[in-house]
Design a protein around this motif. Structure first.
Motif, PDB file in Angstrom:
ATOM      1  N   ARG A 191       0.851  -1.189   0.000  1.00 28.95           N
ATOM      2  CA  ARG A 191       0.000   0.000   0.000  1.00 28.95           C
ATOM      3  C   ARG A 191       0.889   1.242   0.000  1.00 28.95           C
ATOM      4  NH1 ARG A 191      -4.307   2.166   4.530  1.00 28.95           N
ATOM      5  NH2 ARG A 191      -5.053   3.897   3.255  1.00 28.95           N
ATOM      6  N   HIS A 192       0.533   2.222  -0.806  1.00 34.91           N
ATOM      7  CA  HIS A 192       1.310   3.468  -0.870  1.00 34.91           C
ATOM      8  C   HIS A 192       1.473   4.058   0.530  1.00 34.91           C
ATOM      9  CE1 HIS A 192      -2.064   6.139  -0.021  1.00 34.91           C
ATOM     10  NE2 HIS A 192      -2.782   5.347  -0.820  1.00 34.91           N
ATOM     11  N   ALA A 193       2.510   4.850   0.700  1.00 36.19           N
ATOM     12  CA  ALA A 193       2.783   5.506   1.981  1.00 36.19           C
ATOM     13  C   ALA A 193       1.811   6.675   2.192  1.00 36.19           C
ATOM     14  CB  ALA A 193       4.233   5.977   2.015  1.00 36.19           C
ATOM     15  N   LYS A 194       1.890   7.281   3.370  1.00 42.77           N
ATOM     16  CA  LYS A 194       0.983   8.344   3.797  1.00 42.77           C
ATOM     17  C   LYS A 194       0.986   9.513   2.813  1.00 42.77           C
ATOM     18  CE  LYS A 194      -1.592  10.434   6.940  1.00 42.77           C
ATOM     19  NZ  LYS A 194      -2.975  10.021   7.065  1.00 42.77           N
ATOM     20  N   ALA A 195      -0.209   9.865   2.352  1.00 41.43           N
ATOM     21  CA  ALA A 195      -0.348  10.951   1.381  1.00 41.43           C
ATOM     22  C   ALA A 195      -0.791  12.235   2.068  1.00 41.43           C
ATOM     23  CB  ALA A 195      -1.359  10.564   0.306  1.00 41.43           C
ATOM     24  N   ASP A 196      -0.493  13.340   1.404  1.00 40.97           N
ATOM     25  CA  ASP A 196      -0.920  14.657   1.846  1.00 40.97           C
ATOM     26  C   ASP A 196      -2.309  14.929   1.257  1.00 40.97           C
ATOM     27  OD1 ASP A 196      -0.772  17.107   3.067  1.00 40.97           O
ATOM     28  OD2 ASP A 196       0.978  17.809   1.944  1.00 40.97           O
ATOM     29  N   TRP A 197      -2.960  15.992   1.718  1.00 42.17           N
ATOM     30  CA  TRP A 197      -4.298  16.352   1.257  1.00 42.17           C
ATOM     31  C   TRP A 197      -4.340  17.771   0.695  1.00 42.17           C
ATOM     32  CZ3 TRP A 197      -8.328  13.028   0.901  1.00 42.17           C
ATOM     33  CH2 TRP A 197      -8.189  11.809   1.558  1.00 42.17           C
ATOM     34  N   PRO A 198      -3.484  18.113  -0.275  1.00 44.48           N
ATOM     35  CA  PRO A 198      -3.554  19.472  -0.842  1.00 44.48           C
ATOM     36  C   PRO A 198      -4.780  19.587  -1.755  1.00 44.48           C
ATOM     37  CG  PRO A 198      -1.983  18.174  -2.063  1.00 44.48           C
ATOM     38  CD  PRO A 198      -2.458  17.306  -0.915  1.00 44.48           C
ATOM     39  N   GLN A 199      -5.004  20.762  -2.265  1.00 46.16           N
ATOM     40  CA  GLN A 199      -6.153  21.024  -3.136  1.00 46.16           C
ATOM     41  C   GLN A 199      -5.861  20.548  -4.562  1.00 46.16           C
ATOM     42  OE1 GLN A 199      -9.161  22.161  -2.168  1.00 46.16           O
ATOM     43  NE2 GLN A 199      -8.384  22.043  -0.076  1.00 46.16           N
ATOM     44  N   VAL A 200      -5.763  19.237  -4.718  1.00 47.07           N
ATOM     45  CA  VAL A 200      -5.569  18.619  -6.033  1.00 47.07           C
ATOM     46  C   VAL A 200      -6.513  17.425  -6.121  1.00 47.07           C
ATOM     47  CG1 VAL A 200      -3.153  19.330  -6.269  1.00 47.07           C
ATOM     48  CG2 VAL A 200      -3.680  17.134  -5.215  1.00 47.07           C
ATOM     49  N   SER A 201      -6.656  16.876  -7.302  1.00 49.96           N
ATOM     50  CA  SER A 201      -7.507  15.693  -7.453  1.00 49.96           C
ATOM     51  C   SER A 201      -6.898  14.529  -6.658  1.00 49.96           C
ATOM     52  CB  SER A 201      -7.619  15.304  -8.929  1.00 49.96           C
ATOM     53  OG  SER A 201      -6.398  14.771  -9.394  1.00 49.96           O
ATOM     54  N   ASP A 202      -7.723  13.569  -6.298  1.00 47.39           N
ATOM     55  CA  ASP A 202      -7.248  12.421  -5.527  1.00 47.39           C
ATOM     56  C   ASP A 202      -6.087  11.727  -6.236  1.00 47.39           C
ATOM     57  OD1 ASP A 202      -7.662  10.475  -3.224  1.00 47.39           O
ATOM     58  OD2 ASP A 202      -7.820   9.137  -4.965  1.00 47.39           O
ATOM     59  N   HIS A 203      -6.177  11.568  -7.540  1.00 52.05           N
ATOM     60  CA  HIS A 203      -5.137  10.881  -8.305  1.00 52.05           C
ATOM     61  C   HIS A 203      -3.789  11.601  -8.202  1.00 52.05           C
ATOM     62  CE1 HIS A 203      -3.035   9.264 -11.872  1.00 52.05           C
ATOM     63  NE2 HIS A 203      -3.764   8.182 -11.653  1.00 52.05           N
ATOM     64  N   GLU A 204      -3.816  12.905  -8.023  1.00 50.89           N
ATOM     65  CA  GLU A 204      -2.583  13.708  -8.004  1.00 50.89           C
ATOM     66  C   GLU A 204      -2.041  13.984  -6.607  1.00 50.89           C
ATOM     67  OE1 GLU A 204      -1.106  14.115 -10.913  1.00 50.89           O
ATOM     68  OE2 GLU A 204      -2.858  13.063 -11.706  1.00 50.89           O
ATOM     69  N   ARG A 205      -2.644  13.419  -5.564  1.00 53.82           N
ATOM     70  CA  ARG A 205      -2.176  13.678  -4.199  1.00 53.82           C
ATOM     71  C   ARG A 205      -0.750  13.162  -4.005  1.00 53.82           C
ATOM     72  NH1 ARG A 205      -5.882  10.624  -0.677  1.00 53.82           N
ATOM     73  NH2 ARG A 205      -4.387  11.225   0.909  1.00 53.82           N
ATOM     74  N   PRO A 206       0.154  14.011  -3.510  1.00 56.09           N
ATOM     75  CA  PRO A 206       1.538  13.594  -3.265  1.00 56.09           C
ATOM     76  C   PRO A 206       1.688  12.968  -1.877  1.00 56.09           C
ATOM     77  CG  PRO A 206       1.325  15.908  -2.766  1.00 56.09           C
ATOM     78  CD  PRO A 206      -0.034  15.456  -3.266  1.00 56.09           C
ATOM     79  N   LEU A 207       2.858  12.446  -1.607  1.00 55.55           N
ATOM     80  CA  LEU A 207       3.154  11.925  -0.275  1.00 55.55           C
ATOM     81  C   LEU A 207       3.341  13.067   0.719  1.00 55.55           C
ATOM     82  CD1 LEU A 207       5.730   9.051  -0.914  1.00 55.55           C
ATOM     83  CD2 LEU A 207       3.272   8.860  -0.457  1.00 55.55           C
ATOM     84  N   ALA A 208       2.958  12.803   1.945  1.00 59.32           N
ATOM     85  CA  ALA A 208       3.244  13.713   3.053  1.00 59.32           C
ATOM     86  C   ALA A 208       4.690  13.479   3.491  1.00 59.32           C
ATOM     87  CB  ALA A 208       2.285  13.420   4.213  1.00 59.32           C
ATOM     88  N   ASP A 209       5.233  14.350   4.329  1.00 61.11           N
ATOM     89  CA  ASP A 209       6.601  14.169   4.830  1.00 61.11           C
ATOM     90  C   ASP A 209       6.766  12.793   5.475  1.00 61.11           C
ATOM     91  OD1 ASP A 209       7.352  16.679   3.970  1.00 61.11           O
ATOM     92  OD2 ASP A 209       7.059  17.624   5.933  1.00 61.11           O
ATOM     93  N   ARG A 210       5.811  12.403   6.326  1.00 56.73           N
ATOM     94  CA  ARG A 210       5.890  11.087   6.965  1.00 56.73           C
ATOM     95  C   ARG A 210       5.854   9.974   5.919  1.00 56.73           C
ATOM     96  NH1 ARG A 210       1.096   8.781  10.046  1.00 56.73           N
ATOM     97  NH2 ARG A 210       1.217   7.003   8.674  1.00 56.73           N
ATOM     98  N   GLY A 211       5.072  10.162   4.880  1.00 58.09           N
ATOM     99  CA  GLY A 211       4.993   9.166   3.817  1.00 58.09           C
ATOM    100  C   GLY A 211       6.326   8.962   3.118  1.00 58.09           C
TER     101      GLY A 211
END
Length: 172
Positions: free
Chosen positions: A13-33
């Motif tokens: 499973r992908h690592a922890k993602a961030d929740w910026p104002q982008v589409s779900d598909h484009e969400r990047p990893l958070a620092d912890r991720g």
């Protein structure tokens, strides 16, 4: 690889993602991720599995997870970025794995929940030691992976035919 040696599938499973104002598909990893992805890569290397192929969702967070994790492996397997892995059900994931070339004996699939956890539960007809209990106790958190072994070809992959041999999560 001998005929008797099982194939191995790592469901990651992908690592922890961030929740910026982008589409779900484009969400990047958070620092912890980003930190967890590198640790997961080291844990994947510790399994000793020589991966032949990686199947990775095209979502930004899965691609970033794999880029950080694969850097920790002793050799880089062929990577296929597959759109069908994004938001895929366990059945859809099995269909993609059924298409895997038979010369690929050890495959890592980097994807999303609930599909990754569901696929692990669907495929694992048996489990070694306390792996199933550890997975149930910790949940399939971001950055977690399960290792399954299976006899036969990729085309014969179906529910219940695998053995869950290992499980790891960053929170474990």
């Amino acid at each position: 690889m001998s005929v008797a040696e099982p194939r191995r599938i790592v469901l990651f499973r992908h690592a922890k993602a961030d929740w910026p104002q982008v589409s779900d598909h484009e969400r990047p990893l958070a620092d912890r991720g980003r930190q967890d992805a590198a640790v997961a890569g080291r844990k994947l290397a510790d399994t000793g599995i020589p991966f032949d192929m990686a199947l990775c969702s095209t979502a930004t967070r899965t691609r970033e997870t794999w880029k950080l994790a694969v850097h920790e492996l002793p050799h880089r397997p062929k990577t296929v970025y597959e759109e069908r892995l994004y938001e895929a059900s366990p059945g859809e994931l099995i269909a993609v794995l059924n298409e895997t070339p038979d010369d690929a004996h050890n495959v890592v699939l980097i994807g999303h929940n609930p599909g990754i956890q569901g696929l692990t539960e669907v495929l694992a007809g048996q489990a070694e030691g306390d792996t199933r209990a550890r997975m149930a106790a910790h949940g399939f958190h971001t950055g977690a992976f399960a290792v399954l072994s299976v006899e036969g070809s990729w085309k014969s992959l179906e529910p219940g035919v695998c053995t869950l041999t290992d499980y790891w999560a960053p929170t474990e």
